[in-house]
Design a protein around this motif. Sequence first.
Motif, PDB file in Angstrom:
ATOM      1  N   THR A   1     -10.115  -1.077   8.897  1.00 12.66           N
ATOM      2  CA  THR A   1     -11.290  -1.926   9.107  1.00 12.66           C
ATOM      3  C   THR A   1     -11.413  -3.048   8.084  1.00 12.66           C
ATOM      4  OG1 THR A   1     -12.670  -0.588   7.654  1.00 12.66           O
ATOM      5  CG2 THR A   1     -12.578   0.072   9.970  1.00 12.66           C
ATOM      6  N   GLY A   2     -10.778  -2.877   6.932  1.00 11.44           N
ATOM      7  CA  GLY A   2     -10.916  -3.862   5.868  1.00 11.44           C
ATOM      8  C   GLY A   2     -12.119  -3.598   4.969  1.00 11.44           C
TER       9      GLY A   2
ATOM     10  N   PHE B   1      -0.708  -4.585   3.180  1.00  6.84           N
ATOM     11  CA  PHE B   1      -2.031  -4.895   3.730  1.00  6.84           C
ATOM     12  C   PHE B   1      -2.363  -6.342   3.378  1.00  6.84           C
ATOM     13  CE2 PHE B   1      -6.750  -4.897   3.160  1.00  6.84           C
ATOM     14  CZ  PHE B   1      -7.096  -4.628   4.472  1.00  6.84           C
TER      15      PHE B   1
ATOM     16  N   GLN C   1      -9.534 -11.426  10.216  1.00  7.61           N
ATOM     17  CA  GLN C   1      -9.245 -10.006  10.460  1.00  7.61           C
ATOM     18  C   GLN C   1      -8.048  -9.554   9.626  1.00  7.61           C
ATOM     19  OE1 GLN C   1     -11.042  -7.815  12.409  1.00  7.61           O
ATOM     20  NE2 GLN C   1     -12.436  -9.572  12.321  1.00  7.61           N
ATOM     21  N   PRO C   2      -8.194  -8.462   8.853  1.00 10.97           N
ATOM     22  CA  PRO C   2      -7.052  -7.988   8.047  1.00 10.97           C
ATOM     23  C   PRO C   2      -5.931  -7.434   8.917  1.00 10.97           C
ATOM     24  CG  PRO C   2      -8.868  -6.417   7.929  1.00 10.97           C
ATOM     25  CD  PRO C   2      -9.386  -7.611   8.686  1.00 10.97           C
TER      26      PRO C   2
ATOM     27  N   ASP D   1     -10.269   0.596   3.263  1.00 10.96           N
ATOM     28  CA  ASP D   1      -9.915   1.217   4.536  1.00 10.96           C
ATOM     29  C   ASP D   1      -9.063   0.178   5.261  1.00 10.96           C
ATOM     30  OD1 ASP D   1      -9.710   1.988   7.174  1.00 10.96           O
ATOM     31  OD2 ASP D   1     -11.678   2.950   7.191  1.00 10.96           O
ATOM     32  N   THR D   2      -7.760   0.436   5.354  1.00 10.02           N
ATOM     33  CA  THR D   2      -6.863  -0.614   5.851  1.00 10.02           C
ATOM     34  C   THR D   2      -6.988  -0.826   7.365  1.00 10.02           C
ATOM     35  OG1 THR D   2      -5.060   0.995   5.990  1.00 10.02           O
ATOM     36  CG2 THR D   2      -5.165  -0.343   4.003  1.00 10.02           C
TER      37      THR D   2
ATOM     38  N   GLU E   1      -5.274  -9.352   3.615  1.00 11.99           N
ATOM     39  CA  GLU E   1      -6.699  -9.595   3.870  1.00 11.99           C
ATOM     40  C   GLU E   1      -7.078 -11.004   3.407  1.00 11.99           C
ATOM     41  OE1 GLU E   1      -9.173  -7.208   1.092  1.00 11.99           O
ATOM     42  OE2 GLU E   1      -7.311  -6.935  -0.030  1.00 11.99           O
TER      43      GLU E   1
ATOM     44  N   THR F   1      -2.186  -4.914   8.802  1.00 14.21           N
ATOM     45  CA  THR F   1      -1.247  -4.067   8.068  1.00 14.21           C
ATOM     46  C   THR F   1       0.146  -4.301   8.640  1.00 14.21           C
ATOM     47  OG1 THR F   1      -2.942  -2.402   7.653  1.00 14.21           O
ATOM     48  CG2 THR F   1      -0.669  -1.699   7.441  1.00 14.21           C
TER      49      THR F   1
ATOM     50  N   VAL G   1       0.808  -1.215   0.000  1.00 12.76           N
ATOM     51  CA  VAL G   1       0.000   0.000   0.000  1.00 12.76           C
ATOM     52  C   VAL G   1       0.843   1.267   0.000  1.00 12.76           C
ATOM     53  CG1 VAL G   1      -2.032  -1.069   1.011  1.00 12.76           C
ATOM     54  CG2 VAL G   1      -0.359  -0.031   2.511  1.00 12.76           C
TER      55      VAL G   1
END
Lengths: 105, 233
Positions: free
Chosen positions: B27-28, A100, A73-74, B24-25, A102, A76, A26
């Motif tokens: 919240t995903g 990031f 849950q993502p 939105d990194t 996901e 970073t 990102v």
Amino acid sequence: MSDTQALDQISAWRAAGHKAALATVVQTWGSSPRPAGSHMAINDKSEFVGSVSGGCIEGAVIDAAREVMATGQPKTLDFGVTNEMAWDVGLACGGKVRVFVEAVE
Amino acid sequence: MKSNLLSDLQARIAAHHPCALVTDTTTGAQALIGTGEVVGTLALTAEAQIEINRLIAANKSGVIGETSIFVRTYSPSPRMIIVGAVHIAQSLVPMAQLAGFEAIVIDPRAAFLTSGKLAGATAIEEWPDDGMKEARPDARTAVVTLTHDPKLDDPALAAALRSPAFYIGALGSRKTHEKRLARLKADGFSDADLARIRGPVGLNINAISPAEIAVSIVAQVIETLRAEAKSKA
């Protein structure tokens, strides 16, 4: 490698019953091997396609992806010379990169 | 990412519709923006949408504002139209594809086109006049002629010169190229038009084999594409 290869691989893994995650660069600072937007796809067997660096941090990203696939849950991740992890998996080029991660579900 | 959002994104990429996946990194939450409606769970301000559309137009990915909003743009792959399904094309097609180009091969000679070594390329079995009409070169297209047969190359080059193709290259020796330029000039093309044609095609790396020539062509096409992107940035 085309933009879509990592995305297409995720579809193929999911169709075959695997869990899959997508890691994306990102932000980058200084010299870093892969630009923002670079994708890497990872499945629940730790197989991966694409890259987010020149091979320096892919191992750590795979570990994070496995956790993300388990929790949904993502996350970073920050890598760079100022990072504590730099001694283990930092970027030899001296750049910094934010990734990031996901789950696709 | 939700799997239905992924399918939607893949459909837009396949349809060559420029778009952006916005995340939105923290919240995903995500939204897909481009041609057609905005889908997804991420709410975006009008200001953010304008910024995102600007990034889509510039084919740039990145973070917007001081926030955690990341925009990943997807624009159609650049294309390479190759005129002449000759030996060099068999190397050029896979190399162009590896470098991210969509390959299209035009040749009216069915036997050449179906030699079985152009896997994955779109094959257009037409004379170059009609083939170029079908392939419609745009500003993200490179055109490379490989036949060094004037009745095949010339109409393809004329069509390429009338298009906004970012790269035009023609295989052939310096002598062949001089004669070719003289013919095109007689057809009404200006010196400025003709200066767009790279001939002899490819970077000068003293290439000899078909694969080596393909390397030099792909390298010159990338050089041109990236130089253009850099000057726009």
